[in-house]
Scaffold this active site. Structure first.
Site, PDB file in Angstrom:
ATOM      1  N   ARG A  61       0.817  -1.221   0.000  1.00 30.36           N
ATOM      2  CA  ARG A  61       0.000   0.000   0.000  1.00 30.36           C
ATOM      3  C   ARG A  61       0.851   1.272   0.000  1.00 30.36           C
ATOM      4  O   ARG A  61       0.388   2.330  -0.414  1.00 30.36           O
ATOM      5  CB  ARG A  61      -0.956  -0.028   1.195  1.00 30.36           C
ATOM      6  CG  ARG A  61      -2.205   0.781   0.947  1.00 30.36           C
ATOM      7  CD  ARG A  61      -3.115   0.970   2.156  1.00 30.36           C
ATOM      8  NE  ARG A  61      -3.398  -0.203   2.922  1.00 30.36           N
ATOM      9  CZ  ARG A  61      -2.933  -0.414   4.168  1.00 30.36           C
ATOM     10  NH1 ARG A  61      -2.161   0.482   4.759  1.00 30.36           N
ATOM     11  NH2 ARG A  61      -3.266  -1.508   4.818  1.00 30.36           N
ATOM     12  N   TYR A 115     -16.016  21.220 -10.732  1.00 32.06           N
ATOM     13  CA  TYR A 115     -16.434  19.908 -11.243  1.00 32.06           C
ATOM     14  C   TYR A 115     -17.512  19.331 -10.311  1.00 32.06           C
ATOM     15  O   TYR A 115     -17.355  19.327  -9.088  1.00 32.06           O
ATOM     16  CB  TYR A 115     -15.186  19.027 -11.274  1.00 32.06           C
ATOM     17  CG  TYR A 115     -15.384  17.608 -11.700  1.00 32.06           C
ATOM     18  CD1 TYR A 115     -15.925  17.292 -12.942  1.00 32.06           C
ATOM     19  CD2 TYR A 115     -14.976  16.563 -10.879  1.00 32.06           C
ATOM     20  CE1 TYR A 115     -16.077  15.969 -13.330  1.00 32.06           C
ATOM     21  CE2 TYR A 115     -15.116  15.242 -11.265  1.00 32.06           C
ATOM     22  CZ  TYR A 115     -15.675  14.959 -12.490  1.00 32.06           C
ATOM     23  OH  TYR A 115     -15.816  13.658 -12.870  1.00 32.06           O
ATOM     24  N   ASP A 187      -7.601  22.490  -8.345  1.00 33.01           N
ATOM     25  CA  ASP A 187      -7.765  21.417  -9.323  1.00 33.01           C
ATOM     26  C   ASP A 187      -7.132  21.945 -10.615  1.00 33.01           C
ATOM     27  O   ASP A 187      -7.694  22.795 -11.306  1.00 33.01           O
ATOM     28  CB  ASP A 187      -9.259  21.099  -9.515  1.00 33.01           C
ATOM     29  CG  ASP A 187      -9.467  19.922 -10.463  1.00 33.01           C
ATOM     30  OD1 ASP A 187      -8.613  19.707 -11.337  1.00 33.01           O
ATOM     31  OD2 ASP A 187     -10.502  19.237 -10.346  1.00 33.01           O
ATOM     32  N   LYS A 212      -6.745  12.276 -17.028  1.00 36.35           N
ATOM     33  CA  LYS A 212      -6.882  13.096 -18.247  1.00 36.35           C
ATOM     34  C   LYS A 212      -5.542  13.195 -18.989  1.00 36.35           C
ATOM     35  O   LYS A 212      -5.140  12.254 -19.631  1.00 36.35           O
ATOM     36  CB  LYS A 212      -7.431  14.487 -17.905  1.00 36.35           C
ATOM     37  CG  LYS A 212      -8.519  14.510 -16.844  1.00 36.35           C
ATOM     38  CD  LYS A 212      -9.787  13.806 -17.241  1.00 36.35           C
ATOM     39  CE  LYS A 212     -10.813  13.896 -16.105  1.00 36.35           C
ATOM     40  NZ  LYS A 212     -11.838  12.902 -16.186  1.00 36.35           N
TER      41      LYS A 212
END
Ligand SMILES: Cc1ncc(COP(=O)(O)O)c(C=O)c1O
Length: 397
Positions: A61, A115, A187, A212
Protein backbone atom coordinates in the site's frame (compact mmCIF):
# COMPACT_ATOMS: atom_id res chain seq x y z
CA UNK A 1 14.77 19.00 -5.47
CA UNK A 2 15.82 19.42 -9.08
CA UNK A 3 16.99 21.73 -11.79
CA UNK A 4 13.62 21.20 -13.55
CA UNK A 5 13.14 24.96 -13.81
CA UNK A 6 15.95 25.32 -16.32
CA UNK A 7 14.79 22.47 -18.55
CA UNK A 8 12.16 22.70 -21.28
CA UNK A 9 8.81 21.00 -20.77
CA UNK A 10 9.58 18.19 -23.22
CA UNK A 11 12.84 17.41 -21.44
CA UNK A 12 11.19 17.57 -18.04
CA UNK A 13 8.47 15.03 -18.79
CA UNK A 14 10.91 12.70 -20.52
CA UNK A 15 13.50 12.64 -17.75
CA UNK A 16 11.54 13.20 -14.53
CA UNK A 17 11.37 10.40 -11.97
CA UNK A 18 13.61 7.98 -13.86
CA UNK A 19 16.07 7.29 -11.04
CA UNK A 20 18.51 4.56 -11.98
CA UNK A 21 17.85 2.67 -8.76
CA UNK A 22 14.23 2.36 -9.92
CA UNK A 23 14.81 1.73 -13.63
CA UNK A 24 17.78 -0.64 -13.15
CA UNK A 25 18.86 0.46 -16.62
CA UNK A 26 15.48 -0.12 -18.29
CA UNK A 27 14.21 3.04 -19.98
CA UNK A 28 10.89 3.14 -18.08
CA UNK A 29 10.69 1.85 -14.51
CA UNK A 30 8.89 -1.48 -14.87
CA UNK A 31 5.73 -2.55 -13.06
CA UNK A 32 6.68 -3.66 -9.56
CA UNK A 33 3.48 -5.28 -8.29
CA UNK A 34 3.46 -6.04 -4.59
CA UNK A 35 1.42 -6.54 -1.51
CA UNK A 36 3.82 -8.52 0.71
CA UNK A 37 7.43 -7.46 1.08
CA UNK A 38 9.62 -10.18 2.62
CA UNK A 39 12.17 -9.50 5.37
CA UNK A 40 15.21 -11.55 6.38
CA UNK A 41 14.27 -11.77 10.05
CA UNK A 42 11.88 -10.63 12.73
CA UNK A 43 14.41 -8.00 13.74
CA UNK A 44 14.57 -6.65 10.17
CA UNK A 45 10.75 -6.63 9.91
CA UNK A 46 10.52 -4.59 13.10
CA UNK A 47 13.32 -2.24 12.14
CA UNK A 48 11.85 -1.53 8.71
CA UNK A 49 8.47 -0.63 10.22
CA UNK A 50 10.06 1.75 12.68
CA UNK A 51 11.97 3.65 10.00
CA UNK A 52 10.64 6.26 7.57
CA UNK A 53 9.06 4.18 4.80
CA UNK A 54 9.30 6.93 2.18
CA UNK A 55 10.86 5.38 -0.94
CA UNK A 56 11.58 2.11 0.92
CA UNK A 57 9.76 -1.13 0.23
CA UNK A 58 7.63 -1.84 3.29
CA UNK A 59 4.13 -3.02 2.31
CA UNK A 60 2.34 -2.78 -1.03
CA UNK A 61 0.00 0.00 0.00
CA UNK A 62 2.97 2.32 0.51
CA UNK A 63 3.98 1.79 -3.11
CA UNK A 64 6.93 0.43 -5.06
CA UNK A 65 9.41 2.14 -7.40
CA UNK A 66 6.70 2.24 -10.09
CA UNK A 67 4.46 4.56 -8.06
CA UNK A 68 7.38 6.48 -6.53
CA UNK A 69 8.76 7.22 -9.96
CA UNK A 70 5.53 8.77 -11.29
CA UNK A 71 4.98 10.66 -8.04
CA UNK A 72 8.50 12.06 -8.14
CA UNK A 73 8.09 13.02 -11.80
CA UNK A 74 4.94 15.00 -10.97
CA UNK A 75 6.78 16.70 -8.09
CA UNK A 76 9.58 17.71 -10.45
CA UNK A 77 7.05 19.42 -12.72
CA UNK A 78 5.96 21.72 -9.87
CA UNK A 79 8.86 23.98 -8.87
CA UNK A 80 8.78 24.54 -5.11
CA UNK A 81 6.83 21.36 -4.32
CA UNK A 82 7.74 18.96 -1.52
CA UNK A 83 6.24 15.67 -2.73
CA UNK A 84 3.33 13.98 -4.52
CA UNK A 85 0.98 11.11 -3.69
CA UNK A 86 -1.02 9.07 -6.18
CA UNK A 87 -4.68 8.04 -5.92
CA UNK A 88 -6.99 5.66 -7.78
CA UNK A 89 -8.89 8.58 -9.36
CA UNK A 90 -8.99 12.35 -9.50
CA UNK A 91 -11.97 12.43 -7.15
CA UNK A 92 -10.08 10.28 -4.63
CA UNK A 93 -7.21 12.79 -4.82
CA UNK A 94 -9.55 15.73 -4.20
CA UNK A 95 -11.26 13.97 -1.28
CA UNK A 96 -7.99 12.98 0.38
CA UNK A 97 -6.48 16.45 0.08
CA UNK A 98 -9.57 18.10 1.58
CA UNK A 99 -9.79 15.56 4.42
CA UNK A 100 -6.09 16.11 5.19
CA UNK A 101 -6.81 19.73 6.07
CA UNK A 102 -10.43 20.17 7.17
CA UNK A 103 -11.84 19.46 10.63
CA UNK A 104 -15.40 19.39 11.94
CA UNK A 105 -16.62 22.96 12.37
CA UNK A 106 -14.38 24.31 9.59
CA UNK A 107 -15.68 26.19 6.60
CA UNK A 108 -14.52 25.60 3.03
CA UNK A 109 -14.79 28.23 0.30
CA UNK A 110 -15.48 26.32 -2.93
CA UNK A 111 -15.61 27.84 -6.40
CA UNK A 112 -19.11 27.73 -7.89
CA UNK A 113 -17.84 26.53 -11.29
CA UNK A 114 -16.19 23.43 -9.86
CA UNK A 115 -16.43 19.91 -11.24
CA UNK A 116 -19.76 18.45 -10.13
CA UNK A 117 -18.42 15.51 -8.06
CA UNK A 118 -16.30 17.97 -6.04
CA UNK A 119 -19.56 19.70 -5.22
CA UNK A 120 -21.15 16.37 -4.30
CA UNK A 121 -18.26 15.68 -1.94
CA UNK A 122 -18.72 19.03 -0.22
CA UNK A 123 -22.50 18.68 0.01
CA UNK A 124 -22.30 15.02 1.04
CA UNK A 125 -19.36 13.62 2.99
CA UNK A 126 -17.87 16.93 4.15
CA UNK A 127 -21.24 18.16 5.35
CA UNK A 128 -21.82 14.86 7.15
CA UNK A 129 -18.57 15.41 9.05
CA UNK A 130 -19.57 18.90 10.11
CA UNK A 131 -17.66 20.88 7.48
CA UNK A 132 -19.61 23.76 6.00
CA UNK A 133 -19.14 24.87 2.40
CA UNK A 134 -19.69 28.37 1.05
CA UNK A 135 -19.68 28.65 -2.74
CA UNK A 136 -18.07 31.68 -4.36
CA UNK A 137 -18.14 33.39 -7.75
CA UNK A 138 -15.18 32.21 -9.87
CA UNK A 139 -14.50 35.85 -10.79
CA UNK A 140 -14.40 37.04 -7.18
CA UNK A 141 -10.61 37.62 -7.07
CA UNK A 142 -9.42 39.49 -3.97
CA UNK A 143 -13.08 40.03 -3.04
CA UNK A 144 -12.95 36.56 -1.50
CA UNK A 145 -11.62 38.28 1.63
CA UNK A 146 -15.21 39.39 2.36
CA UNK A 147 -16.35 35.75 2.62
CA UNK A 148 -13.73 34.74 5.17
CA UNK A 149 -15.07 34.14 8.67
CA UNK A 150 -13.24 32.87 11.75
CA UNK A 151 -14.33 29.35 10.81
CA UNK A 152 -12.89 29.52 7.29
CA UNK A 153 -9.99 27.13 6.94
CA UNK A 154 -9.42 26.59 3.22
CA UNK A 155 -10.16 27.76 -0.33
CA UNK A 156 -10.66 25.34 -3.22
CA UNK A 157 -10.05 26.65 -6.76
CA UNK A 158 -10.54 25.10 -10.17
CA UNK A 159 -9.26 27.25 -13.01
CA UNK A 160 -10.61 27.31 -15.58
CA UNK A 161 -13.90 25.71 -14.50
CA UNK A 162 -14.20 22.47 -16.44
CA UNK A 163 -17.68 23.19 -17.88
CA UNK A 164 -17.86 26.95 -18.22
CA UNK A 165 -14.15 27.90 -18.22
CA UNK A 166 -14.12 31.00 -16.02
CA UNK A 167 -10.48 31.79 -15.22
CA UNK A 168 -9.76 32.58 -11.58
CA UNK A 169 -7.37 35.23 -10.29
CA UNK A 170 -5.10 32.79 -8.48
CA UNK A 171 -2.49 35.34 -7.28
CA UNK A 172 -5.23 37.54 -5.77
CA UNK A 173 -6.90 34.61 -3.99
CA UNK A 174 -3.58 33.16 -2.81
CA UNK A 175 -2.69 36.63 -1.48
CA UNK A 176 -5.83 36.69 0.66
CA UNK A 177 -5.28 33.08 1.79
CA UNK A 178 -1.73 33.78 2.92
CA UNK A 179 -2.75 36.93 4.75
CA UNK A 180 -5.53 35.10 6.59
CA UNK A 181 -3.69 31.81 7.16
CA UNK A 182 -5.92 29.70 4.89
CA UNK A 183 -4.92 26.60 2.96
CA UNK A 184 -5.42 26.60 -0.84
CA UNK A 185 -6.22 23.70 -3.17
CA UNK A 186 -6.26 23.96 -6.95
CA UNK A 187 -7.77 21.42 -9.32
CA UNK A 188 -5.11 21.96 -12.00
CA UNK A 189 -6.27 19.19 -14.33
CA UNK A 190 -7.03 21.48 -17.31
CA UNK A 191 -3.66 23.23 -17.46
CA UNK A 192 -1.39 20.68 -15.73
CA UNK A 193 1.79 22.09 -14.13
CA UNK A 194 3.21 22.56 -17.63
CA UNK A 195 0.80 25.40 -18.42
CA UNK A 196 0.25 26.62 -14.86
CA UNK A 197 2.92 25.98 -12.19
CA UNK A 198 0.48 26.08 -9.28
CA UNK A 199 2.84 25.52 -6.37
CA UNK A 200 5.17 28.25 -7.62
CA UNK A 201 2.13 30.56 -7.64
CA UNK A 202 1.59 29.90 -3.95
CA UNK A 203 -1.03 27.12 -4.04
CA UNK A 204 -0.61 24.60 -1.19
CA UNK A 205 -2.04 21.50 -2.90
CA UNK A 206 -2.02 21.09 -6.68
CA UNK A 207 -4.43 18.33 -7.69
CA UNK A 208 -4.63 16.46 -10.98
CA UNK A 209 -7.14 14.04 -12.37
CA UNK A 210 -4.21 12.19 -13.96
CA UNK A 211 -6.92 10.21 -15.73
CA UNK A 212 -6.88 13.10 -18.25
CA UNK A 213 -3.66 14.53 -19.71
CA UNK A 214 -1.14 12.52 -17.69
CA UNK A 215 -2.67 9.20 -18.80
CA UNK A 216 -3.57 10.66 -22.16
CA UNK A 217 -5.06 7.51 -23.67
CA UNK A 218 -8.47 7.08 -21.98
CA UNK A 219 -7.42 3.78 -20.46
CA UNK A 220 -6.57 4.55 -16.84
CA UNK A 221 -8.11 6.12 -13.73
CA UNK A 222 -5.54 7.99 -11.64
CA UNK A 223 -5.20 11.07 -9.47
CA UNK A 224 -2.38 12.98 -7.80
CA UNK A 225 -1.88 15.61 -5.15
CA UNK A 226 1.36 17.58 -5.11
CA UNK A 227 2.04 19.35 -1.82
CA UNK A 228 3.93 22.58 -1.29
CA UNK A 229 6.80 22.60 1.21
CA UNK A 230 5.51 21.94 4.72
CA UNK A 231 2.17 20.55 3.48
CA UNK A 232 3.15 16.97 2.70
CA UNK A 233 3.10 15.35 6.15
CA UNK A 234 -0.58 16.10 6.74
CA UNK A 235 -1.46 14.75 3.29
CA UNK A 236 0.55 11.59 3.79
CA UNK A 237 -0.94 10.88 7.23
CA UNK A 238 -4.53 11.21 6.00
CA UNK A 239 -3.85 9.28 2.80
CA UNK A 240 -2.37 6.38 4.75
CA UNK A 241 -5.26 6.42 7.24
CA UNK A 242 -7.75 6.31 4.39
CA UNK A 243 -5.84 3.44 2.80
CA UNK A 244 -5.58 5.30 -0.49
CA UNK A 245 -3.16 3.87 -3.01
CA UNK A 246 -2.83 3.65 -6.79
CA UNK A 247 -1.92 0.32 -8.35
CA UNK A 248 1.52 -0.22 -9.89
CA UNK A 249 -0.10 -1.04 -13.24
CA UNK A 250 -2.04 2.21 -13.26
CA UNK A 251 0.98 4.24 -12.15
CA UNK A 252 2.96 2.66 -14.97
CA UNK A 253 0.29 3.69 -17.50
CA UNK A 254 0.37 7.18 -16.03
CA UNK A 255 4.16 7.36 -16.36
CA UNK A 256 3.98 6.07 -19.91
CA UNK A 257 1.50 8.80 -20.77
CA UNK A 258 3.51 11.47 -19.02
CA UNK A 259 6.53 11.03 -21.32
CA UNK A 260 4.53 12.44 -24.24
CA UNK A 261 2.40 14.91 -22.31
CA UNK A 262 4.27 18.03 -23.43
CA UNK A 263 3.91 17.29 -27.16
CA UNK A 264 0.34 16.09 -26.77
CA UNK A 265 -0.67 19.20 -24.81
CA UNK A 266 0.84 21.43 -27.49
CA UNK A 267 -1.18 19.69 -30.18
CA UNK A 268 -4.40 19.59 -28.12
CA UNK A 269 -3.94 23.31 -27.42
CA UNK A 270 -3.20 24.30 -31.00
CA UNK A 271 -6.11 22.34 -32.49
CA UNK A 272 -8.55 23.47 -29.79
CA UNK A 273 -7.71 27.11 -30.42
CA UNK A 274 -8.09 26.73 -34.17
CA UNK A 275 -11.48 25.06 -33.75
CA UNK A 276 -12.61 27.57 -31.09
CA UNK A 277 -11.74 30.47 -33.42
CA UNK A 278 -13.60 28.83 -36.26
CA UNK A 279 -16.67 28.22 -34.10
CA UNK A 280 -16.62 31.86 -33.03
CA UNK A 281 -17.26 32.86 -36.67
CA UNK A 282 -20.29 30.59 -37.12
CA UNK A 283 -23.73 32.24 -36.98
CA UNK A 284 -25.19 29.24 -35.07
CA UNK A 285 -22.76 29.87 -32.22
CA UNK A 286 -23.52 32.61 -29.69
CA UNK A 287 -20.37 32.34 -27.56
CA UNK A 288 -17.21 30.29 -27.33
CA UNK A 289 -15.99 29.62 -23.80
CA UNK A 290 -12.29 29.09 -24.39
CA UNK A 291 -9.97 30.99 -22.01
CA UNK A 292 -7.84 32.25 -24.92
CA UNK A 293 -10.86 34.01 -26.49
CA UNK A 294 -12.35 37.26 -25.19
CA UNK A 295 -15.87 35.75 -24.74
CA UNK A 296 -14.53 33.73 -21.83
CA UNK A 297 -14.84 35.34 -18.38
CA UNK A 298 -11.33 35.81 -16.96
CA UNK A 299 -9.72 35.90 -20.42
CA UNK A 300 -7.31 38.72 -19.33
CA UNK A 301 -6.19 36.65 -16.36
CA UNK A 302 -5.59 33.67 -18.63
CA UNK A 303 -3.29 35.78 -20.80
CA UNK A 304 -1.43 37.00 -17.71
CA UNK A 305 -1.00 33.69 -15.84
CA UNK A 306 -1.12 30.70 -18.19
CA UNK A 307 1.59 29.55 -20.58
CA UNK A 308 -1.05 28.26 -23.01
CA UNK A 309 -4.32 26.40 -23.33
CA UNK A 310 -5.20 22.72 -23.46
CA UNK A 311 -7.87 20.87 -25.44
CA UNK A 312 -11.15 21.32 -23.55
CA UNK A 313 -13.66 24.14 -24.08
CA UNK A 314 -17.37 24.80 -24.52
CA UNK A 315 -19.60 26.78 -26.81
CA UNK A 316 -23.11 28.17 -26.47
CA UNK A 317 -25.53 27.76 -29.35
CA UNK A 318 -27.60 30.65 -30.65
CA UNK A 319 -31.09 29.56 -29.67
CA UNK A 320 -32.41 26.05 -30.20
CA UNK A 321 -33.35 23.42 -27.67
CA UNK A 322 -32.09 20.11 -26.34
CA UNK A 323 -33.36 18.24 -29.42
CA UNK A 324 -31.54 20.57 -31.81
CA UNK A 325 -28.37 20.21 -29.74
CA UNK A 326 -28.71 16.41 -29.80
CA UNK A 327 -29.04 16.56 -33.60
CA UNK A 328 -25.67 18.33 -33.71
CA UNK A 329 -23.91 15.90 -31.37
CA UNK A 330 -25.51 12.59 -32.40
CA UNK A 331 -24.37 12.73 -36.01
CA UNK A 332 -20.72 13.66 -35.34
CA UNK A 333 -18.32 11.23 -36.99
CA UNK A 334 -15.04 12.07 -35.24
CA UNK A 335 -16.32 13.05 -31.78
CA UNK A 336 -17.34 10.31 -29.37
CA UNK A 337 -20.14 10.98 -26.91
CA UNK A 338 -18.79 10.29 -23.46
CA UNK A 339 -17.39 11.67 -20.22
CA UNK A 340 -13.81 12.49 -19.40
CA UNK A 341 -11.22 14.19 -21.58
CA UNK A 342 -7.46 14.46 -22.11
CA UNK A 343 -7.26 11.36 -24.30
CA UNK A 344 -6.13 11.22 -27.93
CA UNK A 345 -9.71 11.09 -29.23
CA UNK A 346 -12.21 13.92 -29.53
CA UNK A 347 -15.41 13.97 -27.48
CA UNK A 348 -18.58 16.06 -27.39
CA UNK A 349 -21.17 16.24 -24.60
CA UNK A 350 -24.20 18.42 -23.88
CA UNK A 351 -23.70 20.54 -20.75
CA UNK A 352 -26.32 22.22 -18.56
CA UNK A 353 -24.32 24.27 -16.05
CA UNK A 354 -27.38 25.82 -14.39
CA UNK A 355 -27.85 22.50 -12.58
CA UNK A 356 -24.52 22.83 -10.79
CA UNK A 357 -24.57 26.37 -9.43
CA UNK A 358 -25.66 28.12 -6.27
CA UNK A 359 -23.61 31.33 -5.82
CA UNK A 360 -23.89 32.50 -9.44
CA UNK A 361 -26.42 32.16 -12.21
CA UNK A 362 -25.73 30.59 -15.59
CA UNK A 363 -27.45 32.52 -18.35
CA UNK A 364 -27.09 31.54 -21.97
CA UNK A 365 -28.49 32.27 -25.41
CA UNK A 366 -29.13 28.57 -26.03
CA UNK A 367 -27.95 25.10 -25.00
CA UNK A 368 -24.23 24.48 -24.63
CA UNK A 369 -21.80 21.81 -25.80
CA UNK A 370 -18.41 20.85 -24.36
CA UNK A 371 -15.70 19.63 -26.71
CA UNK A 372 -12.57 17.69 -25.91
CA UNK A 373 -10.29 18.19 -28.88
CA UNK A 374 -8.18 15.13 -29.52
CA UNK A 375 -5.20 14.51 -31.79
CA UNK A 376 -7.12 14.04 -35.05
CA UNK A 377 -6.52 16.63 -37.79
CA UNK A 378 -8.21 19.87 -36.81
CA UNK A 379 -9.59 20.35 -40.33
CA UNK A 380 -11.41 17.01 -40.14
CA UNK A 381 -12.93 18.04 -36.82
CA UNK A 382 -14.01 21.39 -38.25
CA UNK A 383 -15.70 19.68 -41.22
CA UNK A 384 -17.49 17.38 -38.77
CA UNK A 385 -18.68 20.33 -36.67
CA UNK A 386 -19.75 22.22 -39.79
CA UNK A 387 -22.06 19.34 -40.72
CA UNK A 388 -23.24 19.22 -37.10
CA UNK A 389 -24.13 22.91 -37.11
CA UNK A 390 -26.11 22.36 -40.34
CA UNK A 391 -28.09 19.59 -38.57
CA UNK A 392 -28.60 21.93 -35.62
CA UNK A 393 -29.84 24.71 -37.93
CA UNK A 394 -32.33 22.39 -39.55
CA UNK A 395 -33.61 21.02 -36.24
CA UNK A 396 -33.80 24.51 -34.71
CA UNK A 397 -35.94 25.66 -37.59
C1 LIG B 1 -11.76 19.07 -13.55
C2 LIG B 1 -11.86 17.65 -13.10
N1 LIG B 1 -11.38 17.35 -11.89
C3 LIG B 1 -11.44 16.09 -11.42
C4 LIG B 1 -12.01 15.08 -12.17
C5 LIG B 1 -12.12 13.72 -11.56
O1 LIG B 1 -11.21 12.83 -12.09
P1 LIG B 1 -11.52 11.27 -12.09
O2 LIG B 1 -12.54 11.04 -13.14
O3 LIG B 1 -10.18 10.66 -12.37
O4 LIG B 1 -12.02 10.91 -10.72
C6 LIG B 1 -12.50 15.35 -13.43
C7 LIG B 1 -13.11 14.26 -14.26
O5 LIG B 1 -13.77 14.50 -15.24
C8 LIG B 1 -12.44 16.68 -13.91
O6 LIG B 1 -12.96 17.01 -15.11
Amino acid sequence: MSDAKEKGDGTKVVTAGRREEWTQGIVSPPVWRASTILYDSVAELRARGARDTHHRLFYGRRGTPTQWSLAEALTELEPGAEATLLYPSGVAAIASALLAVLHPGDELLLVDSTYDPTRNLANGLLKRFGIHTTYYDPLIGAGIADLVTERTRAIFLESPGSLTFEVQDIPAIVGVAKEKGLVTFLDNTWATPLLLPAIEMGIDYSILAATKYVGGHSDVMLGSVTAAKGRYDALRATTYQLGQTASADDAWLGARGLRTMAVRLKQHGESALKIARWLKEQPEVARVLHPALPDCPGHEIFLRDFKGGSGLFSFVLAGGDDTARAALIDGLAHFGIGYSWGGFESLAIPIDPDRYRSATKWEAEGPAVRLQIGLEDADDLIADLEAGLARFREARG
